[in-house]
Design a protein around this motif. Structure first.
Motif, short mmCIF file in Angstrom:
data_model
loop_
_atom_site.label_atom_id
_atom_site.label_comp_id
_atom_site.label_asym_id
_atom_site.label_seq_id
_atom_site.Cartn_x
_atom_site.Cartn_y
_atom_site.Cartn_z
N GLY A 21 0.80 -1.22 0.00
CA GLY A 21 0.00 0.00 0.00
C GLY A 21 0.83 1.27 0.00
O GLY A 21 0.67 2.14 -0.87
N PRO A 22 1.73 1.44 0.99
CA PRO A 22 2.52 2.68 1.00
C PRO A 22 3.43 2.82 -0.23
O PRO A 22 3.63 3.93 -0.73
CB PRO A 22 3.37 2.55 2.28
CG PRO A 22 2.69 1.53 3.11
CD PRO A 22 1.95 0.64 2.18
N ILE A 23 3.94 1.71 -0.72
CA ILE A 23 4.82 1.76 -1.89
C ILE A 23 4.03 2.21 -3.11
O ILE A 23 4.47 3.08 -3.88
CB ILE A 23 5.48 0.39 -2.13
CG1 ILE A 23 6.38 0.04 -0.94
CG2 ILE A 23 6.26 0.37 -3.42
CD1 ILE A 23 6.87 -1.37 -0.94
N THR A 24 2.86 1.65 -3.31
CA THR A 24 2.03 2.03 -4.44
C THR A 24 1.59 3.48 -4.32
O THR A 24 1.61 4.22 -5.31
CB THR A 24 0.79 1.11 -4.51
OG1 THR A 24 1.24 -0.24 -4.58
CG2 THR A 24 -0.07 1.42 -5.71
N TRP A 25 1.21 3.91 -3.12
CA TRP A 25 0.79 5.31 -2.92
C TRP A 25 1.94 6.25 -3.27
O TRP A 25 1.74 7.26 -3.96
CB TRP A 25 0.37 5.52 -1.47
CG TRP A 25 0.08 6.96 -1.17
CD1 TRP A 25 -1.08 7.64 -1.38
CD2 TRP A 25 1.02 7.91 -0.64
NE1 TRP A 25 -0.94 8.95 -1.02
CE2 TRP A 25 0.35 9.15 -0.56
CE3 TRP A 25 2.33 7.84 -0.24
CZ2 TRP A 25 0.95 10.30 -0.09
CZ3 TRP A 25 2.94 8.99 0.23
CH2 TRP A 25 2.26 10.20 0.32
N PHE A 26 3.16 5.96 -2.78
CA PHE A 26 4.31 6.82 -3.05
C PHE A 26 4.59 6.91 -4.54
O PHE A 26 4.84 7.99 -5.08
CB PHE A 26 5.54 6.29 -2.30
CG PHE A 26 6.76 7.13 -2.47
CD1 PHE A 26 6.90 8.31 -1.75
CD2 PHE A 26 7.76 6.78 -3.36
CE1 PHE A 26 8.02 9.11 -1.90
CE2 PHE A 26 8.87 7.56 -3.52
CZ PHE A 26 9.01 8.74 -2.79
N ARG A 27 4.54 5.78 -5.23
CA ARG A 27 4.83 5.78 -6.67
C ARG A 27 3.78 6.57 -7.44
O ARG A 27 4.11 7.36 -8.32
CB ARG A 27 4.90 4.35 -7.19
CG ARG A 27 5.13 4.31 -8.69
CD ARG A 27 5.80 3.05 -9.13
NE ARG A 27 6.04 3.04 -10.54
CZ ARG A 27 7.09 3.56 -11.14
NH1 ARG A 27 8.02 4.15 -10.43
NH2 ARG A 27 7.24 3.51 -12.44
N GLU A 28 2.50 6.37 -7.12
CA GLU A 28 1.43 7.02 -7.88
C GLU A 28 1.30 8.50 -7.57
O GLU A 28 0.89 9.28 -8.44
CB GLU A 28 0.10 6.32 -7.61
CG GLU A 28 0.03 4.92 -8.21
CD GLU A 28 -1.23 4.17 -7.83
OE1 GLU A 28 -2.00 4.66 -6.96
OE2 GLU A 28 -1.45 3.08 -8.39
N THR A 29 1.62 8.94 -6.35
CA THR A 29 1.41 10.35 -6.00
C THR A 29 2.68 11.20 -6.07
O THR A 29 2.59 12.41 -6.25
CB THR A 29 0.84 10.48 -4.57
OG1 THR A 29 1.71 9.82 -3.65
CG2 THR A 29 -0.55 9.87 -4.50
N ILE A 30 3.84 10.59 -5.93
CA ILE A 30 5.08 11.37 -5.90
C ILE A 30 5.93 11.12 -7.16
O ILE A 30 6.33 12.06 -7.85
CB ILE A 30 5.93 11.00 -4.66
CG1 ILE A 30 5.10 11.10 -3.40
CG2 ILE A 30 7.22 11.81 -4.62
CD1 ILE A 30 5.10 12.37 -2.66
N VAL A 31 6.22 9.87 -7.46
CA VAL A 31 7.18 9.55 -8.51
C VAL A 31 6.61 9.82 -9.90
O VAL A 31 7.19 10.56 -10.70
CB VAL A 31 7.67 8.09 -8.38
CG1 VAL A 31 8.56 7.72 -9.54
CG2 VAL A 31 8.40 7.89 -7.07
#
Length: 161
Positions: A21-31
């Motif tokens: 969850g946190p990894i997917t959120w970081f990739r979709e919103t930041i990267v």
């Protein structure tokens, strides 16, 4: 996502969501919003240090210089292919006056071929940045001693030795 069929599958799904969850959120919103999108045919690689700027024990720098050399050689090969194809198309289209009308294309192609051979000629298929650099160094030494390649060797009397 479909509902899990068993309690074990439900537990595995919750562990998956906790970790991912946190990894997917970081990739979709930041990267992803901050990445530049390139078409594959417009991809641009940053230039890396050339082989003469690398330390002798820096294997990563030498590897990057070799990869840059290979990319540059592929680009130069494609440029030659395009110039050759343009000249051949001009010859077919402009015949029988092709030698007059296509002369500028032929001159450009011959100059590009000469430059390609100066840089990559006689290096072989397994050449790297170091061998090309050594070829350039040897050519510069030759030209300093004997004049431009192809102009014949200078006489010893004229050199003042």
């Amino acid at each position: 996502m479909p509902e899990p069929r068993s309690p074990m599958a439900s537990f595995a799904q919750s562990v998956q969501n906790t970790i991912d969850g946190p990894i997917t959120w970081f990739r979709e919103t930041i990267v992803e919003p901050n990445q530049q999108k390139y078409n594959w045919y417009h991809q641009r690689f940053n230039r890396v240090p050339t082989i003469d700027q690398c330390y002798t024990d820096d294997a990563v720098c030498r590897f990057e210089a070799d990869q840059q050399f290979r990319r540059d050689r592929m680009v130069d090969n494609e440029i030659l292919n395009i110039l050759r194809q343009r000249f051949e198309d001009c010859m077919l289209y402009e015949a029988p006056d092709h030698m007059v009308k296509c002369r500028p294309l032929l001159d450009t192609y011959e100059k590009a071929t000469e430059n390609w051979f100066i840089k990559y000629g006689d290096l072989g298929g397994y050449a790297n940045a170091k061998t090309a650099y050594m070829k350039q160094k040897h050519r510069l030494i030759w030209e300093r001693r004997h004049g431009p390649v192809g102009s014949g060797m200078k006489d010893e009397d004229k050199l003042g030795h």
